[in-house]
Scaffold this motif. Sequence first.
Motif, mmCIF file in Angstrom:
data_model
loop_
_atom_site.group_PDB
_atom_site.id
_atom_site.type_symbol
_atom_site.label_atom_id
_atom_site.label_comp_id
_atom_site.label_asym_id
_atom_site.label_seq_id
_atom_site.Cartn_x
_atom_site.Cartn_y
_atom_site.Cartn_z
ATOM 1 N N GLU A 128 0.853 -1.184 0.000
ATOM 2 C CA GLU A 128 0.000 0.000 0.000
ATOM 3 C C GLU A 128 0.892 1.239 0.000
ATOM 4 O O GLU A 128 1.595 1.495 0.980
ATOM 5 C CB GLU A 128 -0.915 0.007 1.230
ATOM 6 C CG GLU A 128 -1.963 -1.090 1.240
ATOM 7 C CD GLU A 128 -3.009 -0.883 0.162
ATOM 8 O OE1 GLU A 128 -3.309 0.290 -0.167
ATOM 9 O OE2 GLU A 128 -3.535 -1.893 -0.347
ATOM 10 N N LEU A 129 0.877 1.970 -1.085
ATOM 11 C CA LEU A 129 1.726 3.151 -1.203
ATOM 12 C C LEU A 129 0.942 4.405 -0.839
ATOM 13 O O LEU A 129 -0.162 4.621 -1.357
ATOM 14 C CB LEU A 129 2.264 3.276 -2.630
ATOM 15 C CG LEU A 129 3.151 2.141 -3.138
ATOM 16 C CD1 LEU A 129 3.507 2.367 -4.597
ATOM 17 C CD2 LEU A 129 4.417 2.014 -2.292
ATOM 18 N N ASP A 130 1.505 5.223 0.039
ATOM 19 C CA ASP A 130 0.888 6.504 0.368
ATOM 20 C C ASP A 130 1.636 7.619 -0.354
ATOM 21 O O ASP A 130 2.636 7.378 -1.042
ATOM 22 C CB ASP A 130 0.895 6.734 1.882
ATOM 23 C CG ASP A 130 2.306 6.853 2.435
ATOM 24 O OD1 ASP A 130 3.249 6.330 1.803
ATOM 25 O OD2 ASP A 130 2.479 7.477 3.491
ATOM 26 N N ASP A 131 1.167 8.843 -0.187
ATOM 27 C CA ASP A 131 1.810 9.979 -0.851
ATOM 28 C C ASP A 131 3.244 10.175 -0.359
ATOM 29 O O ASP A 131 4.106 10.655 -1.094
ATOM 30 C CB ASP A 131 1.007 11.260 -0.603
ATOM 31 C CG ASP A 131 -0.339 11.250 -1.333
ATOM 32 O OD1 ASP A 131 -0.484 10.461 -2.279
ATOM 33 O OD2 ASP A 131 -1.229 12.026 -0.931
ATOM 34 N N GLY A 132 3.501 9.791 0.894
ATOM 35 C CA GLY A 132 4.848 9.951 1.444
ATOM 36 C C GLY A 132 5.876 9.104 0.723
ATOM 37 O O GLY A 132 7.051 9.488 0.621
ATOM 38 N N ALA A 133 5.464 7.942 0.210
ATOM 39 C CA ALA A 133 6.400 7.075 -0.517
ATOM 40 C C ALA A 133 6.973 7.792 -1.727
ATOM 41 O O ALA A 133 8.128 7.573 -2.117
ATOM 42 C CB ALA A 133 5.699 5.794 -0.943
ATOM 43 N N ALA A 134 6.168 8.675 -2.319
ATOM 44 C CA ALA A 134 6.613 9.410 -3.501
ATOM 45 C C ALA A 134 7.758 10.353 -3.182
ATOM 46 O O ALA A 134 8.526 10.722 -4.074
ATOM 47 C CB ALA A 134 5.452 10.192 -4.097
ATOM 48 N N LEU A 135 7.889 10.748 -1.913
ATOM 49 C CA LEU A 135 8.950 11.681 -1.527
ATOM 50 C C LEU A 135 10.307 10.995 -1.354
ATOM 51 O O LEU A 135 11.290 11.635 -0.998
ATOM 52 C CB LEU A 135 8.575 12.390 -0.215
ATOM 53 C CG LEU A 135 7.355 13.313 -0.268
ATOM 54 C CD1 LEU A 135 7.084 13.897 1.112
ATOM 55 C CD2 LEU A 135 7.565 14.431 -1.273
ATOM 56 N N THR A 136 10.361 9.705 -1.623
ATOM 57 C CA THR A 136 11.612 8.960 -1.480
ATOM 58 C C THR A 136 12.736 9.559 -2.326
ATOM 59 O O THR A 136 13.913 9.434 -1.993
ATOM 60 C CB THR A 136 11.399 7.477 -1.846
ATOM 61 O OG1 THR A 136 10.311 6.960 -1.065
ATOM 62 C CG2 THR A 136 12.638 6.654 -1.557
ATOM 63 N N TRP A 137 12.396 10.216 -3.413
ATOM 64 C CA TRP A 137 13.422 10.828 -4.274
ATOM 65 C C TRP A 137 14.225 11.903 -3.533
ATOM 66 O O TRP A 137 15.333 12.260 -3.959
ATOM 67 C CB TRP A 137 12.795 11.439 -5.530
ATOM 68 C CG TRP A 137 11.830 12.561 -5.284
ATOM 69 C CD1 TRP A 137 10.473 12.457 -5.143
ATOM 70 C CD2 TRP A 137 12.132 13.950 -5.138
ATOM 71 N NE1 TRP A 137 9.909 13.697 -4.915
ATOM 72 C CE2 TRP A 137 10.905 14.633 -4.901
ATOM 73 C CE3 TRP A 137 13.311 14.693 -5.182
ATOM 74 C CZ2 TRP A 137 10.829 16.003 -4.715
ATOM 75 C CZ3 TRP A 137 13.242 16.072 -4.993
ATOM 76 C CH2 TRP A 137 12.012 16.721 -4.762
ATOM 77 N N MET A 138 13.698 12.414 -2.422
ATOM 78 C CA MET A 138 14.397 13.452 -1.669
ATOM 79 C C MET A 138 15.497 12.894 -0.777
ATOM 80 O O MET A 138 16.311 13.652 -0.248
ATOM 81 C CB MET A 138 13.399 14.217 -0.776
ATOM 82 C CG MET A 138 12.339 14.984 -1.528
ATOM 83 S SD MET A 138 11.155 15.776 -0.408
ATOM 84 C CE MET A 138 12.222 16.916 0.486
ATOM 85 N N ARG A 139 15.547 11.588 -0.618
ATOM 86 C CA ARG A 139 16.375 11.004 0.443
ATOM 87 C C ARG A 139 17.811 10.710 0.034
ATOM 88 O O ARG A 139 18.668 10.561 0.898
ATOM 89 C CB ARG A 139 15.704 9.731 0.958
ATOM 90 C CG ARG A 139 14.417 10.011 1.692
ATOM 91 C CD ARG A 139 13.606 8.767 1.986
ATOM 92 N NE ARG A 139 14.306 7.794 2.784
ATOM 93 C CZ ARG A 139 13.749 6.663 3.233
ATOM 94 N NH1 ARG A 139 12.477 6.404 2.946
ATOM 95 N NH2 ARG A 139 14.447 5.811 3.948
ATOM 96 N N GLN A 140 18.105 10.587 -1.255
ATOM 97 C CA GLN A 140 19.436 10.156 -1.686
ATOM 98 C C GLN A 140 20.182 11.251 -2.444
ATOM 99 O O GLN A 140 19.579 11.957 -3.260
ATOM 100 C CB GLN A 140 19.329 8.929 -2.580
ATOM 101 C CG GLN A 140 18.976 7.648 -1.843
ATOM 102 C CD GLN A 140 20.121 7.083 -1.039
ATOM 103 O OE1 GLN A 140 21.228 7.616 -1.044
ATOM 104 N NE2 GLN A 140 19.873 6.008 -0.322
#
Length: 601
Positions: free
Chosen positions: A505-517
């Motif tokens: 189950e993907l939430d909107d927060g998962a989309a922000l993963t691009w900010m982490r690396q």
Amino acid sequence: MSIDTLKKRADIPEQEKWKIEDLFSDETEWEKAYEALQNEIPDVRVYKGRLQESADVLLACLQTHERLQEKLIPIMTYARLQMATDGTDPNNQYRQGKASALYSEYQQAVSFITSEIIALSEETISAYFRESPELHNYDTPIQAILREKPYAFSQESEEILAALGEVHDAPFKIYQQSKSSDLSFPPFKDDLDVEYPLSFALYEDKYEFSAKTSVRRNAYEKFIEGLSRYQDTYASTYATEVRKQVLTSRLRGYDSVTDMLLHNQRVSRDTYERQIDTIYEQLAPHMQRYAKLKQRILGLNEMTFADLKAPMDPDYEPEISYGEGAETILNALEIMGSEYVSIMEKGLYEGWVDRANNIGKQTGAFCSSPYGAHPYILITWTNMMRGTFVLAHELGHAGHFYLANQHQRAGSVRPSTYMIEAPSTMNEMLLARHLLNKSEDPQMKRWVILSLLGTYYHNFVTHLLEGAFQREVYRVAEEGEPLTSKRLNELKYNVLAGFWGDAVELDDGAALTWMRQPHYYMGLYPYTYSAGLTASTAVSGKIIQEGQPAIERWLSMLKAGGTLDPIELLKKGGVDMTTSEPISQAVSYVGSLIDELEKSF
């Protein structure tokens, strides 16, 4: 009730820090070296406009360049390492700024070398090598320069670009600076009302792996809350980096920005596409099965993005001290022979590793290997046994460059990023095999399988999906579409959804993963993690089966540094990456690990 808060850098015990003084004894020595190099930079400018004169002039220029480079490397490394340990320290920020300015000055001073060598005819280059055999010491950097000939600007234009080097690096610096000193996260509470402090390092190194669902999910919620406040700023920063690359590729005459970045890696477009497509398509069913197994074992109503790294055996999470972890790694790598193990011992016990957890410290882990000095490894040690795999990984980088530095000149040490993760993941493969072989405890064996799956998850899922996302980003950018936070979120979400299907189950927060690396500011780096692990999966098996011949092939590859293209280097090390066969075999191996895992529960 609250757990301990993070310490300041000054309060960290010395044994948990690396020996930065091995580079410079103190700040005064660094300043002296800085000023000395500033005064010596004009030494190379005397050769400007003269490389067409004779082989002797070219040789003298390259020797001067090499001498300056060897002095610049520790200066830059010292500044970077200090910044990595505490990005909130104004002195570290100031030093980093000074070092960047010096690097820009140096790059501007030596930029003519590339332009003038490119201007030389093939006949002249051949004659120079005949006249001056010593020039063969610089064959690797010369050939690298000549590869740029079809895409080079005029000498004047290249010098202007070199002068703007610090400006071109600004997006990455802004990202790193913001991540280490500006971005903050509110504390969170678990279901028992215990309050926890939250930082990038604590989330990615500890809470994300917590066995307690309320800790994982509540930490994730506050982590995403912190990220979301900066998504527009980070999107603008990343979009600037991408736009810079797209414009540069067009101005230089490449077919696309992807072709430009792959040219720098010395890798074909087919190789790049094959690596991403094969794993994305073939691994997805295995990982969806893995996610559903984890959901069932943990008794979760739904598998959320925050649960993907939850331990599947929550009652068995071995803790280990740094000393015990070090001994375990050395025992695992004993198969590689005394030469390699002695390097590992130096790394573990002679001040190469910074394992502290303090305010302002850079997240994740890395290895910096300055030429002429020993490597430096940054890690946050949390006394969890999975940290042994992270440490073994970084020691793989250290061993690689320690050997390459000993056997190659400064300009011939670094190979293509395409294969840079092979030596590091090799250590992880050998560690896992060692732990599986020595343990008779079924629960421990299951933990090792889970740890191995963690390695594949990191390289074949986390970074491979970054690579797939990055490919989409460049496609959109080439079409002229603005890279807003909304668009970046959509692209990342779609990549995740396509891979995980209905298993997560993907939430909107998962989309922000691009900010982490930070990897998106390093060219096409993310997908190379999977290439390296593909190679180490194949060769680690050969080392177990063949013994010394396979080991010698691998060590010869490490010592070769950057003297060959990556595909040829890996062939030298024992694996052929020109087909999808080793990729598919590695994916099948992951599937077999999941098979074993299903049987163990």
